[in-house]
Design a protein around this motif. Structure first.
Motif, mmCIF file in Angstrom:
data_model
loop_
_atom_site.group_PDB
_atom_site.id
_atom_site.type_symbol
_atom_site.label_atom_id
_atom_site.label_comp_id
_atom_site.label_asym_id
_atom_site.label_seq_id
_atom_site.Cartn_x
_atom_site.Cartn_y
_atom_site.Cartn_z
ATOM 1 N N LYS A 182 27.452 70.512 32.821
ATOM 2 C CA LYS A 182 27.051 70.675 31.421
ATOM 3 C C LYS A 182 26.934 69.330 30.706
ATOM 4 O O LYS A 182 25.992 69.098 29.964
ATOM 5 N N LEU A 222 22.589 89.595 37.645
ATOM 6 C CA LEU A 222 22.305 88.868 36.403
ATOM 7 C C LEU A 222 23.603 88.587 35.651
ATOM 8 O O LEU A 222 23.840 87.465 35.196
ATOM 9 N N ARG A 235 26.020 86.058 37.672
ATOM 10 C CA ARG A 235 25.557 84.670 37.618
ATOM 11 C C ARG A 235 25.689 84.130 36.196
ATOM 12 O O ARG A 235 26.026 82.973 36.001
ATOM 13 N N GLY A 236 25.423 84.982 35.219
ATOM 14 C CA GLY A 236 25.598 84.572 33.818
ATOM 15 C C GLY A 236 27.039 84.195 33.530
ATOM 16 O O GLY A 236 27.317 83.204 32.856
ATOM 17 N N LEU A 282 27.786 80.799 35.306
ATOM 18 C CA LEU A 282 27.158 79.631 34.681
ATOM 19 C C LEU A 282 27.554 79.512 33.213
ATOM 20 O O LEU A 282 27.142 78.582 32.529
ATOM 21 N N THR A 294 26.657 81.448 30.724
ATOM 22 C CA THR A 294 25.677 81.889 29.725
ATOM 23 C C THR A 294 25.974 83.300 29.229
ATOM 24 O O THR A 294 25.482 83.705 28.183
ATOM 25 N N HIS A 338 28.789 85.581 27.707
ATOM 26 C CA HIS A 338 30.175 85.593 27.228
ATOM 27 C C HIS A 338 30.402 86.779 26.295
ATOM 28 O O HIS A 338 29.482 87.470 25.892
ATOM 29 N N LYS A 391 30.722 87.582 23.396
ATOM 30 C CA LYS A 391 29.981 87.938 22.197
ATOM 31 C C LYS A 391 28.647 88.626 22.487
ATOM 32 O O LYS A 391 28.194 89.457 21.721
ATOM 33 N N ASN A 392 27.987 88.243 23.577
ATOM 34 C CA ASN A 392 26.693 88.884 23.792
ATOM 35 C C ASN A 392 26.721 90.055 24.771
ATOM 36 O O ASN A 392 25.696 90.481 25.268
ATOM 37 N N PHE A 394 19.485 85.399 43.030
ATOM 38 C CA PHE A 394 18.612 86.391 42.397
ATOM 39 C C PHE A 394 17.600 86.961 43.382
ATOM 40 O O PHE A 394 17.277 88.140 43.333
ATOM 41 N N LEU A 398 17.725 84.516 33.627
ATOM 42 C CA LEU A 398 18.844 83.886 32.930
ATOM 43 C C LEU A 398 18.397 83.327 31.587
ATOM 44 O O LEU A 398 19.204 83.102 30.702
#
Lengths: 458, 458
Positions: free
Chosen positions: A223, A336, A339-340, A343, A345, A347, A349-350, B260, B270
């Motif tokens: 990052k 999906l 992997r999210g 990585l 992406t 979390h 909240k979403n 994927f 993603l």
């Protein structure tokens, strides 16, 4: 690079023909990583012979690059004195990796044979869990004082007897706590020469604690585009750094781990070549599927007892496709989300957003596939003379496929989210678990729709 | 790190409450990568507003870190002049990435607005394919002559106006060809000061050509523990270098891509958050499964026409578990082979070994599962009063499960090997293809065994 491949081919030829005396001169031309690759792929009976051909100065580098299984086989055949001589020349983190694989008693013997300074460093590292920042860090780093000028720091670094790559000088206070960092190339700039590190160093450093998970280390390095990551103990004292080679290894390992876990096996298979080992690592996941199989047999058996012959036969013919579509849709969703999560992406909240996304995608794809297969049932498979005429069959199959897929999409997304919240690695359990549960769910949906249609019709 | 999370939470709170004026002072405390993360996850309607709040000096860094989709949305709302001002401050490789996403005409307009030196560099990079070494390299590197001493080289590097991290000085000859490299920390060593680079530099350098696949770049960097990789053109002239941040991005991208593809979707998911986009990328793979479904329905239908009612019902009940076990076993095998190919551990020479390994593992696991399920059929499901008594049912189910699994293991291993030899990415096609084909194969095997048993019995 083609030179390297040519030399490797010649060595492999020599190994096959047992022309041992030819090999050492070829080895001299190769990088330790290439030599390790050759030994990794050689027959197990020649491991030791090949390793013994190496010059003493290159043995530590090759040993550090060998697969765990090959390394263990070679260490088995060396005396404690030989091992200690090799390990002493390794970077402390590599030495700890090698010694960590041995039995406690042998490890203590070898540490006793090493020079005290080195064995102390290695002992220190051995107390950390292998997959944490402490377990992959090296205790060798360059620490400088804030009141030094850039020129003084450069001179100081030049005076050290470094043998591992250094990219950052870490600024520490009197208690050894990290207060900033500066990269070597910035120290060299003419304009910086007479300025102090207090002015030049970046004070917004990024660091990890010794017990941080190695996955977090890789995530931060990637990052923030870092080539090395400082490691602090719980008193914020700088105790080590994690170097690029280890960060890249972690990234590869974690990716392999996720890929294998999704398929229901383990990345250790990449190294251990026995079929028995592979079976051991794969069977537990297959047994999950087998267990759900106990239920699917019972379910189908009892459903069919309630149906007429022609119903049972024609409806049963659609079972494989409905299960397969549900299973694949579920795996797409969980991949999906997994992997999210890996990585960073996805979390907390979403999560509602992700679930909405998945149910929509599942519904769209389910509607398309449901219509296609409904038409297939209507025009190709349905028979007017059967009790369950083509329109009813089409409606049953189409709506079951739609519901099974929409449901599988949500289920596939929810499972890894729940596992992650329970602090279970979502990649471990999702693959076979999602596929197997989806089989049962799809059967329940399919025959649920069937009985609904039958009751509507009668 | 908890500080960062606290600031991020506050910003998200401000975005939700539309307290825009509070946000800039929070942004000032954050790393560009964190700001990009916040914008990536913000509602699309606020992208531009948030981006405009950033200071001009930080905009290029944030833009380089944004998801492609978000970046495109923001660029859409900026004028060509604004874009050219931002892009001019970016590293040339990042600038090329941004401009590469635009329409040809707009790209030319923006390049025309940039200073010639910068636009030339970017134009140069734009000619390379995005996923090659040329596409990810930066043309800024430090080149030194072999007759310089270490002290002269250090002084020379200090005189350059560098703004990107430099770890290596590359030694080039009079034609700009790479002849060696030396790391900065080695230049600084006191003992090296008066020696020439001809003596000090490592001459066995590792490099790639501009058209090398980015996967090869990551593989080399990881294998040889390199923090940067020099890039040569076809005249062996040094034209750029690939930096660590890009190598880490490639490693993540390639791992995501494989994961994927195995699941039958695309890593672009993603970033693109619409369910329609997700459906589009997933449907083609589901249609493979759907198409094989056409056959499985026909197969089952015609098999059952040859069987008595009780045979058809009881045998049909085992279809889901036999397909699921075959499918999972196949995926375990192909995962091992696909990952082995990606990491370079599986190569042509050991393919017979891999196939033998897989058939053995498949046979071991098939035998265990076959016996377990055979016993289940014998004692739980089988009914004496049916035409097909328990012992025959057990034998049929057990041996079909065994054969289906052993066969799936080999098939799962063979498919990626063949695809790889056809120069098709094995990860792309293996997942859904292997699962679907295995469904058909397992049905053929299961009913093949069934008819064999029936004919043996009669």
């Amino acid at each position: 690079m083609s030179d390297v491949n040519r030399i490797k081919e010649r060595i492999n030829f020599c190994i096959k023909g047992e022309l041992w005396e030819q090999i050492p001169k070829f080895f001299e031309e190769l990088h330790p990583a290439d030599i390790a690759e050759i030994i990794n792929h050689a027959p197990a009976s020649s491991y030791k012979q090949l390793f013994e051909m190496l010059g003493d100065e290159i043995k530590p580098d090759v040993l550090a690059e060998l697969d765990d299984k090959v390394e263990a086989d070679i260490l088995d055949e060396l005396t404690d004195e030989e091992i200690s001589d090799i390990v002493e020349e390794m970077a402390p983190d590599d030495a700890a990796d090698v010694l960590g694989e041995l039995e406690d008693e042998q490890r203590e013997d070898i540490l006793g044979l090493m020079e005290e300074e080195e064995s102390d460093e290695v002992r220190e590292l051995l107390q950390y869990d292998e997959e944490t920042a402490g377990g992959i860090m090296t205790p060798d780093f360059v620490a400088v004082q804030a009141d030094m000028t850039a020129a003084e720091a450069t001179d100081f670094i030049g005076s050290l007897d470094l043998d591992e790559p250094v990219y950052y000088a870490y600024v520490v206070d009197s208690k050894g706590r990290l207060t900033g960092w500066i990269q070597l190339w910035e120290l060299l700039k003419h304009g910086n020469r007479n300025q102090t590190l207090a002015d030049l160093a970046e004070s917004e450093t990024i660091s990890v604690h010794t017990d941080a998970d190695q996955e977090e280390v890789a995530r931060l390095a990637s990052k923030y585009d870092l080539s090395a990551l400082p490691v602090l103990d719980w008193q914020h004292k700088l105790v080590g750094r994690i170097t690029m080679d280890d960060i890249m290894d972690v990234m590869e390992d974690e990716a392999s781990e996720d890929i294998f876990k999704l398929a229901g096996s383990s990345e250790s298979e990449l190294e251990y070549t026995s079929a028995l080992h592979a079976s051991k690592s794969r069977l537990p996941w297959l047994l999950i599927t087998l267990t759900t199989g106990f239920f699917s047999v019972l379910l189908l058996n009892s459903y069919h007892a309630y149906l007429s012959f022609s119903h049972a036969i024609i409806l049963g013919a659609f079972v494989p496709v409905i299960l397969a579509m549900g299973g694949n849709t579920g795996i797409q969703s969980s991949t999906l989300v997994i992997r999210g999560i890996a990585l960073g992406t996805a979390h907390t909240k979403n999560i509602p957003k992700i679930l909405l996304h998945e149910i929509t995608a599942g519904a769209i794809m389910g509607a398309i596939c449901g219509i296609v297969f409904g038409l297939y049932a209507l025009f190709v498979i349905g028979r007017e003379e059967t009790a369950f005429g083509p329109p009813y069959l089409a409606l049953t199959v189409g709506s079951a496929l739609f519901s099974a897929m929409a449901f599988a999409a949500v289920f596939g997304a929810v499972v890894p989210v729940i596992l992650n919240r329970m602090r279970i690695d979502p990649a471990v359990a999702s693959g076979p678990f999602v596929t197997s549960s989806n089989d049962i769910l799809a059967l329940l949906i399919y025959y649920g729709v069937t009985f609904l249609m039958i009751s509507l019709r009668s």
